[in-house]
Enzyme design. Structure first.
Site, PDB file in Angstrom:
ATOM      1  N   GLN A  83      -8.920  -7.263  -8.691  1.00 22.58           N
ATOM      2  CA  GLN A  83      -8.716  -5.864  -9.076  1.00 22.58           C
ATOM      3  C   GLN A  83      -7.221  -5.561  -9.095  1.00 22.58           C
ATOM      4  O   GLN A  83      -6.468  -5.992  -8.228  1.00 22.58           O
ATOM      5  CB  GLN A  83      -9.416  -4.931  -8.085  1.00 22.58           C
ATOM      6  CG  GLN A  83      -9.169  -3.456  -8.369  1.00 22.58           C
ATOM      7  CD  GLN A  83     -10.094  -2.557  -7.600  1.00 22.58           C
ATOM      8  OE1 GLN A  83     -11.299  -2.609  -7.762  1.00 22.58           O
ATOM      9  NE2 GLN A  83      -9.525  -1.717  -6.741  1.00 22.58           N
ATOM     10  N   GLU A 142      -1.985   8.779 -11.249  1.00 21.89           N
ATOM     11  CA  GLU A 142      -1.612   7.485 -11.812  1.00 21.89           C
ATOM     12  C   GLU A 142      -1.789   7.464 -13.339  1.00 21.89           C
ATOM     13  O   GLU A 142      -2.916   7.306 -13.814  1.00 21.89           O
ATOM     14  CB  GLU A 142      -2.484   6.393 -11.196  1.00 21.89           C
ATOM     15  CG  GLU A 142      -2.648   6.502  -9.686  1.00 21.89           C
ATOM     16  CD  GLU A 142      -3.812   5.671  -9.179  1.00 21.89           C
ATOM     17  OE1 GLU A 142      -4.147   4.641  -9.807  1.00 21.89           O
ATOM     18  OE2 GLU A 142      -4.413   6.057  -8.160  1.00 21.89           O
ATOM     19  N   ARG A 167       0.843  -1.191   0.000  1.00 18.90           N
ATOM     20  CA  ARG A 167       0.000   0.000   0.000  1.00 18.90           C
ATOM     21  C   ARG A 167       0.877   1.240   0.000  1.00 18.90           C
ATOM     22  O   ARG A 167       1.262   1.773   1.026  1.00 18.90           O
ATOM     23  CB  ARG A 167      -0.924  -0.004   1.225  1.00 18.90           C
ATOM     24  CG  ARG A 167      -1.771   1.244   1.387  1.00 18.90           C
ATOM     25  CD  ARG A 167      -2.834   1.366   0.329  1.00 18.90           C
ATOM     26  NE  ARG A 167      -3.888   0.368   0.500  1.00 18.90           N
ATOM     27  CZ  ARG A 167      -4.916   0.212  -0.339  1.00 18.90           C
ATOM     28  NH1 ARG A 167      -5.003   0.970  -1.422  1.00 18.90           N
ATOM     29  NH2 ARG A 167      -5.833  -0.718  -0.118  1.00 18.90           N
ATOM     30  N   ARG A 174       1.399  -6.934  -9.400  1.00 23.11           N
ATOM     31  CA  ARG A 174       1.761  -6.366  -8.098  1.00 23.11           C
ATOM     32  C   ARG A 174       1.791  -7.401  -6.978  1.00 23.11           C
ATOM     33  O   ARG A 174       2.235  -7.107  -5.870  1.00 23.11           O
ATOM     34  CB  ARG A 174       0.816  -5.221  -7.734  1.00 23.11           C
ATOM     35  CG  ARG A 174      -0.605  -5.666  -7.439  1.00 23.11           C
ATOM     36  CD  ARG A 174      -1.480  -4.510  -7.008  1.00 23.11           C
ATOM     37  NE  ARG A 174      -2.787  -4.996  -6.580  1.00 23.11           N
ATOM     38  CZ  ARG A 174      -3.551  -4.379  -5.690  1.00 23.11           C
ATOM     39  NH1 ARG A 174      -3.141  -3.261  -5.129  1.00 23.11           N
ATOM     40  NH2 ARG A 174      -4.722  -4.883  -5.359  1.00 23.11           N
ATOM     41  N   HIS A 183       0.618   3.072 -10.360  1.00 16.07           N
ATOM     42  CA  HIS A 183      -0.271   3.524  -9.277  1.00 16.07           C
ATOM     43  C   HIS A 183       0.537   4.363  -8.267  1.00 16.07           C
ATOM     44  O   HIS A 183       0.736   3.955  -7.117  1.00 16.07           O
ATOM     45  CB  HIS A 183      -0.877   2.291  -8.599  1.00 16.07           C
ATOM     46  CG  HIS A 183      -2.095   2.552  -7.783  1.00 16.07           C
ATOM     47  ND1 HIS A 183      -2.232   3.634  -6.964  1.00 16.07           N
ATOM     48  CD2 HIS A 183      -3.255   1.843  -7.663  1.00 16.07           C
ATOM     49  CE1 HIS A 183      -3.395   3.585  -6.357  1.00 16.07           C
ATOM     50  NE2 HIS A 183      -4.046   2.500  -6.773  1.00 16.07           N
ATOM     51  N   ASP A 221     -11.971   9.699  -6.621  1.00 18.06           N
ATOM     52  CA  ASP A 221     -11.568   8.539  -7.409  1.00 18.06           C
ATOM     53  C   ASP A 221     -12.049   8.790  -8.839  1.00 18.06           C
ATOM     54  O   ASP A 221     -13.201   8.514  -9.176  1.00 18.06           O
ATOM     55  CB  ASP A 221     -12.175   7.259  -6.833  1.00 18.06           C
ATOM     56  CG  ASP A 221     -11.508   6.003  -7.385  1.00 18.06           C
ATOM     57  OD1 ASP A 221     -10.689   6.121  -8.326  1.00 18.06           O
ATOM     58  OD2 ASP A 221     -11.806   4.904  -6.877  1.00 18.06           O
TER      59      ASP A 221
END
Length: 294
Positions: free
Chosen positions: A80, A266, A55, A85, A159, A204
Site C-alpha cells: 500500500q 491529501e 508517519r 516513500r 499524503h 477515511d
C-alpha cells in the site's frame, strides 16, 4: 547558509526564518516551520531510521495508493502507498535562492528502489520532487517521467499531515457537493452536502474528481490565525483522513492520543491510474499557505 545537510536529511532555511526539513528516505518532508511554529504533524512514535515509512509530514505516494483490487494489475504485488516513500532519494541541489523563495530538488529512479520491490514493478522511471519555500508558503511538485519504451499507469498523492491545536475545532471547506468513497463504511459512495467537513470519528474518504483546486483548513482559532489554504495542482482527487481512537491505538508508530492534533488533507490522483506514454512527463503538486500569521 540556506541549507544544512547531514547523512539523513536536509534543512532549507528561508531568509524570513521559515524552514523545511526533508529526509532522503522517501524524500519525506517532516517539518515545516513558518511564523515560528511547526505546521506539520509528525508522530512522536514515527520511525526515522529507514526501517519503516515515516508517519507524518508529507510522504510521497507512488506508483499506487491503496493495494490494487485486481490481482492482474501491474502494481498488485506492491505494498500500500507504493515504493517512493520507502526508497532513498538523491539530493539534486538548489536551483532558486533569493529573498523571495528557496527551491530545492530531489530525485529517484527505478534503480534506487529496493530490489525486492523493484522486481514487482520493474518499470523504468525518473521522479523529481521539487520543494519551494517562501515566508508563508510551501510548494511541492512531483514530476514523473517514463524512461521505458512502453506506457505505464500510476497513482500519485501528497499524503500531507497538518498539525492542528484541537481536531474538534477543525473544519475543511471546499469539498461540498462532491461524491466521496467512504472507506470506513464499506467503500460506500456518498454525496457530501455539508458546507464543511468536521472530524468526530474515524474518517477515511476519497473525494473523486474534485473540480475546485483550492480549499480552506480552518483551525477554529480566533481571527482565523494559522488557517491553511491548500491549492492542488493537476491532482483530481482529495483524501481526508484521521484514524480516531481505535485505529490510533492499533498503530505502533502513532501515539494513542495524537489523533486529536492532526488531520490529513491529501491531494492526489488515486481513483484512476494516470497513463504515461514512453518518454513523456507528468507533473502534479500542491501549494500550502499559512494565513494570518501571528
Amino acid at each position: 547558509m540556506p541549507i544544512q545537510i547531514n547523512e539523513e536529511k536536509i534543512s532549507l532555511i528561508h531568509s524570513s526564518g521559515s524552514l523545511v526539513e526533508v529526509y532522503f528516505f522517501g524524500a519525506t518532508i517532516t517539518s515545516w516551520k513558518c511564523g515560528g511554529k511547526e505546521r506539520l504533524f509528525l508522530s512522536k512514535d514515527s520511525k526515522l531510521d529507514g526501517t519503516k515509512a515515516i508517519r507524518g509530514g508529507i510522504p510521497l505516494i507512488f506508483p499506487q495508493f491503496a493495494k490494487a483490487s485486481e490481482p492482474s494489475a501491474e502494481t498488485a504485488n506492491l505494498p500500500q502507498h507504493g515504493t517512493a516513500r520507502v526508497s532513498t532519494w538523491k539530493w539534486l541541489g538548489i536551483n532558486v535562492d533569493n529573498d523571495e523563495e528557496l527551491t530545492a530538488r530531489f530525485g529517484l529512479t527505478d534503480a534506487q528502489v529496493p530490489e525486492n520491490l523493484h522486481k514487482e514493478w520493474p518499470k523504468k522511471f525518473e521522479l523529481v520532487f521539487i520543494v519551494t519555500l517562501t515566508a508563508d508558503t510551501l510548494k511541492n511538485t512531483l514530476e514523473v517521467r517514463n524512461k521505458g519504451t512502453e506506457p505505464f499507469g500510476f497513482n500519485a498523492l501528497l499524503h500531507t499531515y497538518y498539525s492542528v491545536p484541537d481536531i474538534s475545532k477543525v473544519s475543511i471547506k471546499g469539498l461540498n457537493d462532491i461524491t466521496y468513497i467512504d472507506k470506513v463504511n464499506n467503500f460506500t459512495r456518498v454525496q457530501d452536502v455539508k458546507d464543511s467537513i468536521t472530524i468526530d470519528q474515524e474518517t477515511d474518504r476519497i473525494y473523486e474528481n474534485v473540480p475546485r483546486d483550492e480549499f480552506l483548513i480552518d483551525l477554529g482559532q480566533p481571527g482565523g490565525v494559522g488557517n491553511f489554504t491548500l491549492k492542488k495542482l493537476n491532482l483530481k482527487d482529495t483524501v481526508i483522513w484521521n484514524p480516531w481512537i481505535g485505529k490510533a491505538r492499533s498503530m505502533s508508530d502513532f501515539g494513542d492520543e495524537e489523533y486529536k492534533n492532526m488531520v490529513c488533507v491529501e491531494p492526489g490522483t488515486v481513483t484512476e491510474y494516470v497513463k504515461l506514454e514512453a518518454d513523456k512527463t507528468w507533473e502534479g503538486g500542491q501549494i500550502l499557505k499559512v494565513n494570518n500569521l501571528e
